[in-house]
Motif scaffolding. Sequence first.
Motif, PDB file in Angstrom:
ATOM      1  N   PHE A  10       0.888  -0.647   0.102  1.00 21.43           N
ATOM      2  CA  PHE A  10       0.009   0.195  -0.015  1.00 21.43           C
ATOM      3  C   PHE A  10       1.532   1.190  -0.505  1.00 21.43           C
ATOM      4  N   TRP A  11       0.261   2.270  -0.957  1.00 22.52           N
ATOM      5  CA  TRP A  11       1.458   3.638  -0.589  1.00 22.52           C
ATOM      6  C   TRP A  11      -0.255   4.506  -0.995  1.00 22.52           C
ATOM      7  N   GLU A  12       0.006   5.341   0.022  1.00 22.01           N
ATOM      8  CA  GLU A  12      -1.116   6.626  -0.213  1.00 22.01           C
ATOM      9  C   GLU A  12      -2.383   6.224   0.032  1.00 22.01           C
ATOM     10  N   CYS A  87       0.796  -8.231   4.376  1.00 20.13           N
ATOM     11  CA  CYS A  87       0.203  -6.655   3.515  1.00 20.13           C
ATOM     12  C   CYS A  87       1.848  -5.763   4.058  1.00 20.13           C
ATOM     13  N   GLU A  89       3.055  -1.056   4.402  1.00 25.69           N
ATOM     14  CA  GLU A  89       2.754   0.336   3.359  1.00 25.69           C
ATOM     15  C   GLU A  89       4.575  -0.001   2.571  1.00 25.69           C
ATOM     16  N   ARG A  91       7.011   3.255   1.210  1.00 26.64           N
ATOM     17  CA  ARG A  91       7.541   4.498   1.192  1.00 26.64           C
ATOM     18  C   ARG A  91       7.402   5.440  -0.265  1.00 26.64           C
TER      19      ARG A  91
END
Length: 166
Positions: A10-12, A87, A89, A91
């Motif tokens: 996930f990103w943003e 999952c 996040e 950068r």
Amino acid sequence: MTDYAGVLAFWEGRVVLVRERYEDWVDEQWSLPSGAVEPGETPAEAAVRELLEETGLRVRVDQLRLVAEVVVESRDGASRSTAYNYCAEVRDGDFAIDDPDGSVQEARWFLPAQAVPLVSAVPYPPLSQPVAAFLGGSGPTRWSFTYDDPAVAFLDRVYEVTRSAL
């Protein structure tokens, strides 16, 4: 027995999917970055490597959170594999595909609601159903897919599915 690992990165607020082509699939499909666990690797290490190869995105093993464990086995017990879906996040959202298998055609960011129907279309339920469930808001889950005929195990004709909390 081959094990597999993948990452829902996930990103943003968006999740990355990769567009892939496999011989057993009629056409290209969008799926999570994933692949086989190589000898000497843990599933988490394989997930980190597969994400890097298929998207260029970087995460560390300690950033991964297990969200699905998927066991696929034949009813007679002759064949069994486990897939681990994590999952994390990331950068940076820039892609640099370097897939040694050559199956990944593209990587793209999607809102989770956009990704659910795309991954649901993958013609292999052990890959599509756990990912779609997590993206649809399900918590971490353990799945078991049991099939009768190895010739159709990699199609959408899975015999029995069970699911429980992880």
